[in-house]
Write a protein that holds these residues in place. Structure first.
Motif, mmCIF file in Angstrom:
data_model
loop_
_atom_site.group_PDB
_atom_site.id
_atom_site.type_symbol
_atom_site.label_atom_id
_atom_site.label_comp_id
_atom_site.label_asym_id
_atom_site.label_seq_id
_atom_site.Cartn_x
_atom_site.Cartn_y
_atom_site.Cartn_z
ATOM 1 N N ARG A 87 56.987 -60.970 10.624
ATOM 2 C CA ARG A 87 58.169 -61.806 10.559
ATOM 3 C C ARG A 87 58.177 -62.511 9.212
ATOM 4 N NH1 ARG A 87 59.332 -67.251 13.793
ATOM 5 N NH2 ARG A 87 58.105 -67.996 12.083
ATOM 6 N N ALA A 119 59.289 -45.833 11.996
ATOM 7 C CA ALA A 119 58.759 -46.609 13.124
ATOM 8 C C ALA A 119 59.555 -46.356 14.403
ATOM 9 C CB ALA A 119 58.783 -48.098 12.795
ATOM 10 N N TRP A 174 53.230 -48.843 14.913
ATOM 11 C CA TRP A 174 53.472 -49.594 13.684
ATOM 12 C C TRP A 174 53.172 -51.072 13.899
ATOM 13 C CZ3 TRP A 174 55.012 -47.587 8.990
ATOM 14 C CH2 TRP A 174 55.294 -46.237 8.986
ATOM 15 N N ALA A 220 67.209 -58.009 9.544
ATOM 16 C CA ALA A 220 65.959 -57.303 9.786
ATOM 17 C C ALA A 220 65.792 -56.203 8.759
ATOM 18 C CB ALA A 220 65.949 -56.713 11.188
ATOM 19 N N LEU A 261 63.971 -52.637 8.493
ATOM 20 C CA LEU A 261 63.377 -51.648 9.396
ATOM 21 C C LEU A 261 62.929 -50.415 8.628
ATOM 22 C CD1 LEU A 261 66.125 -51.773 12.159
ATOM 23 C CD2 LEU A 261 63.997 -53.047 12.110
ATOM 24 N N ARG A 262 61.868 -49.812 9.087
ATOM 25 C CA ARG A 262 61.415 -48.532 8.542
ATOM 26 C C ARG A 262 61.767 -47.475 9.579
ATOM 27 N NH1 ARG A 262 55.759 -47.939 5.756
ATOM 28 N NH2 ARG A 262 57.047 -48.678 4.076
ATOM 29 N N THR A 310 54.158 -55.027 13.028
ATOM 30 C CA THR A 310 55.389 -55.749 12.712
ATOM 31 C C THR A 310 55.031 -57.095 12.090
ATOM 32 O OG1 THR A 310 55.494 -56.692 14.933
ATOM 33 C CG2 THR A 310 56.686 -54.646 14.571
ATOM 34 N N ALA A 317 58.702 -50.656 17.709
ATOM 35 C CA ALA A 317 57.896 -50.238 16.551
ATOM 36 C C ALA A 317 56.416 -50.271 16.896
ATOM 37 C CB ALA A 317 58.193 -51.140 15.355
ATOM 38 N N GLN A 318 55.971 -51.301 17.592
ATOM 39 C CA GLN A 318 54.565 -51.403 17.980
ATOM 40 C C GLN A 318 54.184 -50.294 18.954
ATOM 41 O OE1 GLN A 318 54.099 -55.396 19.424
ATOM 42 N NE2 GLN A 318 54.624 -56.284 17.455
ATOM 43 N N PRO A 349 60.740 -55.087 17.393
ATOM 44 C CA PRO A 349 59.305 -55.078 17.109
ATOM 45 C C PRO A 349 58.489 -54.428 18.227
ATOM 46 C CG PRO A 349 60.078 -57.321 17.450
ATOM 47 C CD PRO A 349 61.277 -56.438 17.427
#
Length: 84
Positions: free
Chosen positions: A38, A8, A34, A2, A4-5, A36, A29-30, A26
């Motif tokens: 894939r 997020a 943020w 993965a 990742l930021r 996401t 993050a959402q 995800p």
């Protein structure tokens, strides 16, 4: 794997105790605002590209798209099992 930021996940990553817990990434993050995405290799991306028009159609006209989406899933399963 993965990508990742950190921004997020301001409170930090959710607890990941088992591989099955990675679906939380995800969602977390959402929840923090943020988007996401894939990523897949070329073959997997091409297989998934067939379903994208159906998903876009589902947003516009849900009733007709549901039948088409079910048909696409059925054919994907049959193809994977070698019966197509």
């Amino acid at each position: 794997g993965a990508l990742l930021r950190g921004a997020a996940f301001p409170p930090g990553l959710p607890p990941l105790e088992e591989p099955a817990d990675f679906w939380l990434l995800p969602l977390a993050a959402q929840q923090n605002g943020w988007l996401t995405a894939r990523a897949a290799d070329e073959a997997a991306g091409a297989a998934g590209a067939d379903i994208l028009p159906l998903l876009l159609r589902a947003q516009a006209e849900p009733r007709g798209a549901a039948k088409a989406l079910a048909r696409a899933v059925k054919h994907a399963v049959l193809y994977k099992e070698g019966r197509r």
